[in-house]
Design an enzyme around this catalytic site. Structure first.
Site, PDB file in Angstrom:
ATOM      1  N   LYS A   1       9.152-130.836  24.106  1.00  0.00           N
ATOM      2  CA  LYS A   1       9.115-129.450  24.091  1.00  0.00           C
ATOM      3  C   LYS A   1       8.691-128.724  25.343  1.00  0.00           C
ATOM      4  O   LYS A   1       9.591-127.777  25.512  1.00  0.00           O
ATOM      5  CB  LYS A   1       8.006-129.287  22.991  1.00  0.00           C
ATOM      6  CG  LYS A   1       8.426-129.674  21.490  1.00  0.00           C
ATOM      7  CD  LYS A   1       7.272-129.896  20.615  1.00  0.00           C
ATOM      8  CE  LYS A   1       7.549-130.242  19.322  1.00  0.00           C
ATOM      9  NZ  LYS A   1       6.247-130.341  18.416  1.00  0.00           N
TER      10      LYS A   1
ATOM     11  N   GLN B   1       0.050-129.644  18.018  1.00  0.00           N
ATOM     12  CA  GLN B   1       1.039-130.887  17.699  1.00  0.00           C
ATOM     13  C   GLN B   1       0.073-131.707  16.509  1.00  0.00           C
ATOM     14  O   GLN B   1      -0.929-131.959  16.756  1.00  0.00           O
ATOM     15  CB  GLN B   1       1.264-131.749  18.891  1.00  0.00           C
ATOM     16  CG  GLN B   1       1.858-133.046  18.597  1.00  0.00           C
ATOM     17  CD  GLN B   1       3.270-132.708  18.307  1.00  0.00           C
ATOM     18  OE1 GLN B   1       4.094-131.724  18.726  1.00  0.00           O
ATOM     19  NE2 GLN B   1       4.004-133.081  17.243  1.00  0.00           N
TER      20      GLN B   1
ATOM     21  N   ASP C   1       5.476-122.261  14.886  1.00  0.00           N
ATOM     22  CA  ASP C   1       5.842-123.389  13.996  1.00  0.00           C
ATOM     23  C   ASP C   1       6.044-122.816  12.660  1.00  0.00           C
ATOM     24  O   ASP C   1       6.365-123.504  11.737  1.00  0.00           O
ATOM     25  CB  ASP C   1       4.670-124.286  14.263  1.00  0.00           C
ATOM     26  CG  ASP C   1       5.138-125.727  15.026  1.00  0.00           C
ATOM     27  OD1 ASP C   1       6.405-125.829  15.020  1.00  0.00           O
ATOM     28  OD2 ASP C   1       3.952-126.448  15.004  1.00  0.00           O
TER      29      ASP C   1
END
Ligand code: NDP
Length: 285
Positions: free
Chosen positions: A53, A97, A120
């Site tokens: 990422k 994460q 997200d």
């Protein structure tokens, strides 16, 4: 019949080119889109995802911040850092994460992220917006899948879409997006009685299970579009390679269009994270 391959790496490259133009336009106005990534612990898969990422951000002209904590960190410290990032006007997207270690209440951590920086799309407010058909941030994996379907002009209106998996991050948002696109949606899970009955009806089959090669050719309707979200590491004695939830070899003989693993949904997931971060930065203009 052998299926056409839906190449997620190639599609990603073309989408990322367009995103880089948007990032450059923001820069010209004095704004560098910035993604803050929080990683807790040393899980090797999570570390690889975070590295990918961060690298993708750099290549597309985005800035990224990384906070890496040991697995045993006090959750209060991470929450305090999220609060700081929420207040920082130079940060446009925040990502934690998953999975988090046991001492964390993952839902509480996701709720701590400011909804307007929740790239997200996991915050309850953003989940609600998606559910109501007015999404603000679409979770990156299902977002990537929709872009893949769009890129191939797959007919969605009236199509039978079957999703195997009902997680909050893939299966459920995927169902909402396909429903919004006028598919007739069926969601299967570990308690589904006759999985094959459902999968064989699917014009569009999305596998998000986490079980290597579980969907075999005999479970697929001839000519179907098969999207393999799964990312499973085979045991060392089987070569240790990455493979999907679909048994690619048998499935490609039946499907009309199929995504490979690796090189399918994975690269598109990261691409849509960049898209969401740029979108967040554009919204503050
Ligand atoms: P979860 O473990 O959260 O969910 C798995 C789902 O599969 C559950 O709903 C479960 O049902 C269902 N399931 C498990 N076994 C069966 C079975 N035998 N028959 C039918 N359904 C079953 O996984 P995620 O959604 O987070 O991820 C799924 C896969 O996608 C994983 O391989 C993951 O690594 C991958 N992934 C890939 C991404 C990418 O970028 N390509 C991004 C995110 C995930 P139940 O709810 O009943 O337990």
């Amino acid at each position: 019949m052998t299926a056409r391959i839906l190449d997620g790496t190639a599609l990603s490259a073309s989408v990322r080119e367009r995103l880089a133009v948007r990032a450059a336009a923001l820069k010209a106005r004095g704004i560098t889109p910035c993604l803050a990534v929080i990683l807790v612990g040393e899980d090797p898969a999570s570390s690889v995802y975070v590295r990918n990422k961060v690298n993708a951000c750099e290549k597309a002209g985005l800035r990224s911040l990384q906070d890496i904590y040991p697995a045993e960190v006090d959750p209060a410290l991470v929450l305090a850092r999220i609060a700081e990032l929420n207040e920082d006007p130079a940060v446009h997207g925040i990502l934690v994460q998953l999975p988090l270690p046991k001492q964390f209440d993952s839902a509480a951590v996701l709720e701590a992220i400011a909804p307007e920086k929740d790239v997200d799309g996991f915050h309850a407010e953003n989940v609600g917006a998606l559910m109501q058909g007015a999404p603000r941030f679409i979770p990156c994996t299902p977002y990537g899948v929709m872009e893949m379907l769009k890129s191939q002009n797959v007919t969605l209106k009236g199509a039978e879409a079957v999703i195997v998996g009902r997680s909050n991050i893939v299966g459920k948002p995927m169902a909402m997006l396909l429903l919004a696109a006028d598919c007739t949606v069926t969601v299967c899970h570990s308690r589904t009685r006759d999985l094959k009955f459902h999968t064989r009806r699917a014009d569009i089959l999305v596998a998000a299970i986490g079980k290597a090669k579980m969907i075999t050719g005999d479970m697929i309707k001839p000519g179907a579009t098969v999207i393999d979200v799964g990312m499973n590491r085979l045991p060392a004695e089987q070569g240790g390679k990455l493979c999907g939830d679909v048994d690619f070899e048998s499935a490609k003989e039946v499907a009309g269009l199929i995504t490979p693993v690796p090189g399918g949904v994975g690269p598109m997931t990261i691409t849509m994270l960049l898209a969401n971060t740029i979108e967040a930065a554009e919204r503050i203009l």
